[in-house]
Design an enzyme around this catalytic site. Structure first.
Site, PDB file in Angstrom:
ATOM      1  N   SER A 133       0.850  -1.175   0.000  1.00 12.49           N
ATOM      2  CA  SER A 133       0.000   0.000   0.000  1.00 12.49           C
ATOM      3  C   SER A 133       0.895   1.237   0.000  1.00 12.49           C
ATOM      4  O   SER A 133       1.728   1.399   0.889  1.00 12.49           O
ATOM      5  CB  SER A 133      -0.883  -0.046   1.267  1.00 12.49           C
ATOM      6  OG  SER A 133      -1.671   1.113   1.364  1.00 12.49           O
ATOM      7  N   LYS A 159      -0.861  -0.843  -4.519  1.00 10.41           N
ATOM      8  CA  LYS A 159      -2.104  -0.125  -4.199  1.00 10.41           C
ATOM      9  C   LYS A 159      -1.754   1.324  -3.919  1.00 10.41           C
ATOM     10  O   LYS A 159      -0.901   1.603  -3.084  1.00 10.41           O
ATOM     11  CB  LYS A 159      -2.752  -0.790  -2.980  1.00 10.41           C
ATOM     12  CG  LYS A 159      -3.707   0.069  -2.157  1.00 10.41           C
ATOM     13  CD  LYS A 159      -4.464  -0.789  -1.155  1.00 10.41           C
ATOM     14  CE  LYS A 159      -4.678  -0.079   0.172  1.00 10.41           C
ATOM     15  NZ  LYS A 159      -5.378  -0.936   1.159  1.00 10.41           N
ATOM     16  N   LEU A 160      -2.396   2.227  -4.646  1.00  5.94           N
ATOM     17  CA  LEU A 160      -2.147   3.652  -4.438  1.00  5.94           C
ATOM     18  C   LEU A 160      -3.264   4.238  -3.592  1.00  5.94           C
ATOM     19  O   LEU A 160      -4.447   4.055  -3.897  1.00  5.94           O
ATOM     20  CB  LEU A 160      -2.105   4.397  -5.778  1.00  5.94           C
ATOM     21  CG  LEU A 160      -1.095   3.930  -6.831  1.00  5.94           C
ATOM     22  CD1 LEU A 160      -1.207   4.819  -8.073  1.00  5.94           C
ATOM     23  CD2 LEU A 160       0.332   3.966  -6.275  1.00  5.94           C
ATOM     24  N   LYS A 161      -2.898   4.958  -2.556  1.00  8.64           N
ATOM     25  CA  LYS A 161      -3.892   5.715  -1.799  1.00  8.64           C
ATOM     26  C   LYS A 161      -4.297   6.911  -2.646  1.00  8.64           C
ATOM     27  O   LYS A 161      -3.430   7.568  -3.262  1.00  8.64           O
ATOM     28  CB  LYS A 161      -3.284   6.184  -0.476  1.00  8.64           C
ATOM     29  CG  LYS A 161      -3.022   5.054   0.501  1.00  8.64           C
ATOM     30  CD  LYS A 161      -4.332   4.462   1.009  1.00  8.64           C
ATOM     31  CE  LYS A 161      -4.091   3.506   2.170  1.00  8.64           C
ATOM     32  NZ  LYS A 161      -5.362   2.956   2.682  1.00  8.64           N
ATOM     33  N   ASP A 187      -7.097   2.994  -3.304  1.00 10.99           N
ATOM     34  CA  ASP A 187      -7.857   2.989  -2.047  1.00 10.99           C
ATOM     35  C   ASP A 187      -8.155   4.431  -1.637  1.00 10.99           C
ATOM     36  O   ASP A 187      -7.233   5.206  -1.379  1.00 10.99           O
ATOM     37  CB  ASP A 187      -7.041   2.281  -0.959  1.00 10.99           C
ATOM     38  CG  ASP A 187      -7.820   2.131   0.352  1.00 10.99           C
ATOM     39  OD1 ASP A 187      -8.990   2.572   0.422  1.00 10.99           O
ATOM     40  OD2 ASP A 187      -7.250   1.564   1.309  1.00 10.99           O
ATOM     41  N   ASN A 189     -10.214   5.330   0.983  1.00  5.85           N
ATOM     42  CA  ASN A 189     -10.564   5.480   2.403  1.00  5.85           C
ATOM     43  C   ASN A 189     -11.739   6.435   2.606  1.00  5.85           C
ATOM     44  O   ASN A 189     -11.676   7.370   3.406  1.00  5.85           O
ATOM     45  CB  ASN A 189      -9.360   5.926   3.233  1.00  5.85           C
ATOM     46  CG  ASN A 189      -8.355   4.804   3.437  1.00  5.85           C
ATOM     47  OD1 ASN A 189      -7.257   4.857   2.879  1.00  5.85           O
ATOM     48  ND2 ASN A 189      -8.728   3.776   4.178  1.00  5.85           N
ATOM     49  N   GLU A 212     -10.991   0.684  -3.860  1.00  2.04           N
ATOM     50  CA  GLU A 212     -11.342   0.308  -2.491  1.00  2.04           C
ATOM     51  C   GLU A 212     -12.014   1.480  -1.781  1.00  2.04           C
ATOM     52  O   GLU A 212     -11.499   2.600  -1.799  1.00  2.04           O
ATOM     53  CB  GLU A 212     -10.039  -0.103  -1.773  1.00  2.04           C
ATOM     54  CG  GLU A 212     -10.206  -0.627  -0.365  1.00  2.04           C
ATOM     55  CD  GLU A 212      -8.846  -1.040   0.236  1.00  2.04           C
ATOM     56  OE1 GLU A 212      -7.857  -1.210  -0.514  1.00  2.04           O
ATOM     57  OE2 GLU A 212      -8.780  -1.170   1.471  1.00  2.04           O
ATOM     58  N   ASP A 237     -13.882  -1.942   2.294  1.00  2.00           N
ATOM     59  CA  ASP A 237     -13.015  -2.130   3.453  1.00  2.00           C
ATOM     60  C   ASP A 237     -13.814  -1.649   4.670  1.00  2.00           C
ATOM     61  O   ASP A 237     -14.509  -2.443   5.333  1.00  2.00           O
ATOM     62  CB  ASP A 237     -11.715  -1.320   3.229  1.00  2.00           C
ATOM     63  CG  ASP A 237     -10.785  -1.265   4.439  1.00  2.00           C
ATOM     64  OD1 ASP A 237     -11.170  -1.728   5.525  1.00  2.00           O
ATOM     65  OD2 ASP A 237      -9.661  -0.736   4.323  1.00  2.00           O
ATOM     66  N   LYS A 261     -10.096  -7.498   6.960  1.00  2.00           N
ATOM     67  CA  LYS A 261      -9.140  -7.181   8.027  1.00  2.00           C
ATOM     68  C   LYS A 261      -9.707  -7.770   9.308  1.00  2.00           C
ATOM     69  O   LYS A 261     -10.774  -7.337   9.763  1.00  2.00           O
ATOM     70  CB  LYS A 261      -9.002  -5.667   8.212  1.00  2.00           C
ATOM     71  CG  LYS A 261      -8.317  -4.946   7.085  1.00  2.00           C
ATOM     72  CD  LYS A 261      -8.243  -3.451   7.367  1.00  2.00           C
ATOM     73  CE  LYS A 261      -7.630  -2.712   6.202  1.00  2.00           C
ATOM     74  NZ  LYS A 261      -7.797  -1.248   6.338  1.00  2.00           N
ATOM     75  N   GLY A 289      -4.421  -4.785   5.703  1.00  2.00           N
ATOM     76  CA  GLY A 289      -3.452  -4.614   6.778  1.00  2.00           C
ATOM     77  C   GLY A 289      -3.698  -3.322   7.525  1.00  2.00           C
ATOM     78  O   GLY A 289      -4.433  -2.440   7.050  1.00  2.00           O
TER      79      GLY A 289
HETATM   80  O1  OSB Z   1      -7.430   1.403   4.212  1.00  2.00           O
HETATM   81  O2  OSB Z   1      -6.317  -0.365   3.967  1.00  2.00           O
HETATM   82  C1  OSB Z   1      -6.489   0.717   4.521  1.00  2.00           C
HETATM   83  C2  OSB Z   1      -3.552   1.371   6.836  1.00  2.00           C
HETATM   84  C3  OSB Z   1      -4.199   1.913   7.927  1.00  2.00           C
HETATM   85  C4  OSB Z   1      -5.545   2.097   7.887  1.00  2.00           C
HETATM   86  C5  OSB Z   1      -6.275   1.742   6.740  1.00  2.00           C
HETATM   87  C6  OSB Z   1      -5.628   1.185   5.655  1.00  2.00           C
HETATM   88  C7  OSB Z   1      -4.232   1.033   5.696  1.00  2.00           C
HETATM   89  C8  OSB Z   1      -3.462   0.545   4.568  1.00  2.00           C
HETATM   90  C9  OSB Z   1      -2.121  -0.092   4.857  1.00  2.00           C
HETATM   91  O3  OSB Z   1      -3.776   0.667   3.413  1.00  2.00           O
HETATM   92  C10 OSB Z   1      -2.174  -1.572   4.794  1.00  2.00           C
HETATM   93  C11 OSB Z   1      -0.913  -2.217   5.338  1.00  2.00           C
HETATM   94  O4  OSB Z   1       0.045  -2.315   4.585  1.00  2.00           O
HETATM   95  O5  OSB Z   1      -0.890  -2.607   6.515  1.00  2.00           O
HETATM   96 MG    MG Z   2      -8.546   0.383   2.795  1.00  2.00          MG
END
Ligand code: OSB
Ligand code: MG
Length: 366
Positions: A133, A159-161, A187, A189, A212, A237, A261, A289
């Site tokens: 990520s 995976k790009l935020k 992702d 969020n 995501e 998620d 998760k 994760g």
């Molecule tokens: O949205 O998946 C998520 C980390 C913290 C909170 C939310 C997310 C994440 C990650 C990192 O994307 C995932 C990892 O490498 O642990």
């Molecule tokens: Mg996520």
């Protein structure tokens, strides 16, 4: 199994680089570890709650408090990991706290019986492919350098935020630089609303594996509407906190993929239930994760070995986040991590390292 006592330990783990998402920037991980002691064995559970309630409503101070005040007192004298969720059910929410308690008990129980997490959960393989990520960066150049480094390390999926203002441009840049063969996903969020559907549809041309959590946590209906306007598959998620939520999302058509998760859904047993449900419905799953240390990572890797985990997870190597992990480091081999084979989660903290990063401990007699 009788529990003698429980240790709540807080550790502070500096990250190798700041990790920025649409909800905030992390520079260190403040982790709560639960250690359950029984006459036969002890077990570890890593609570994935973060220091602030930005990813979800849980946060680490509150998790420690709810464990001490409400969860531990609700456990029966004779505990069985399979009965923990039922015993804790009267207490609403707090799934990350519950997951940490259940995982520690399950680890102790499996260590006592000599069975590994992978075997217990139903692992079908002995190693899992790993994705990474990648946080939001200050510039496209910085992003491309980071992605190049991860590809060189062997990660099989990127995976790009994303967030409004950082979506089409970084995706286009990564595609142009690394080509169409790279497994790529994004992702958000929960950073968008349905009003942004046209902007999100601009991502369709890049052949992403999935997008995501584009919309808010409780927007199952809107996700279903968005799914009709995108060709990129939607993965949820934050929205999925239980098997019931997963069932609702599947029947509404809110997603075609789920990020599982264990912390978010209350533990590995509920995670397995969601896996089973998705598998029966042809919904792909992958293991998410929460910047886990080696303790949480070990259990995640075991979960990711179940047969329905058909997409690479955010099961990165320890060095993705930490210079020094509290367990023997998880290291990628040919883009994969080995599923631990020892009893329980199959790893132990290194005592000296653990002491060094510990900020507080509390011993609770139950
Ligand atoms: O949205 O998946 C998520 C980390 C913290 C909170 C939310 C997310 C994440 C990650 C990192 O994307 C995932 C990892 O490498 O642990
Ligand atoms: Mg996520």
């Amino acid at each position: 199994m009788k529990i003698t006592g429980v240790e709540l330990r807080r550790i502070a783990m500096p990250l190798v680089a700041p990790f920025r998402t649409s909800f905030g920037t992390e520079t260190k991980r403040d982790v709560l570890l639960v250690r359950v002691v029984t006459p036969d064995a002890e077990g570890w559970g890593e609570c994935v709650a973060m220091s602030e309630p930005l990813y979800s409503s849980e946060y680490v101070d509150e998790a420690a408090q709810v464990i001490q005040r409400f969860l531990l007192p609700a456990l029966p004298n004779e505990v069985d990991a399979l009965g923990v969720a039922r015993a804790l059910e009267p207490i609403k929410g707090h799934r990350m706290a519950k997951a940490a308690v259940e995982t520690a008990i399950l680890d102790a129980q499996l260590k006592a019986s000599g069975e590994s997490f992978g075997r217990f959960l139903g692992a079908a393989v002995d190693r899992v492919p790993c994705g990474v990520s990648v946080g939001i960066m200050d510039s496209i150049k910085e992003l491309l350098d980071a992605v190049e480094g991860y590809i060189d390390e062997g990660y099989v999926r990127i995976k790009l935020k994303i967030e409004p203002g950082w979506d089409v441009a970084p995706v286009r840049a990564v595609r142009e630089r690394f080509g169409d063969d790279v497994l790529l996903q994004v992702d958000a969020n929960a950073a968008y609303t349905l009003v942004d559907a046209r902007q999100l549809a601009r991502l369709d041309e890049f052949g992403l594996l999935l997008i995501e959590q584009p919309l808010a946590n409780d927007d199952l209906v809107q996700h279903a509407q968005l799914a009709k306007q995108l060709t990129t598959p939607i993965c949820l998620d934050e929205s999925i906190e239980s098997a019931e939520h997963a069932a609702a999302a599947i029947s509404l058509g809110s997603c075609s993929i789920i990020n599982i998760k264990p912390g978010r859904v209350g533990g590995y047993l509920e995670a397995r239930r969601i896996h089973d449900l998705c598998r029966a419905h042809g919904i792909a799953v992958w293991c998410g994760g929460m910047l886990e240390t080696g303790l949480g990572r070990a259990a995640n890797v075991a979960l990711a070995a179940l047969p329905g985990f058909t997409l690479p997870g955010d099961t990165s190597g320890s060095s993705r986040y930490y210079k020094t992990d509290i367990t023997a480091p998880f290291e990628l081999e040919d883009g994969h991590l080995n599923v631990p084979q020892g009893p329980g989660i199959g790893v132990e903290p290194v005592k000296e390292i653990l002491e060094e990063v510990t900020t507080s401990t509390e011993w609770i007699t139950v």
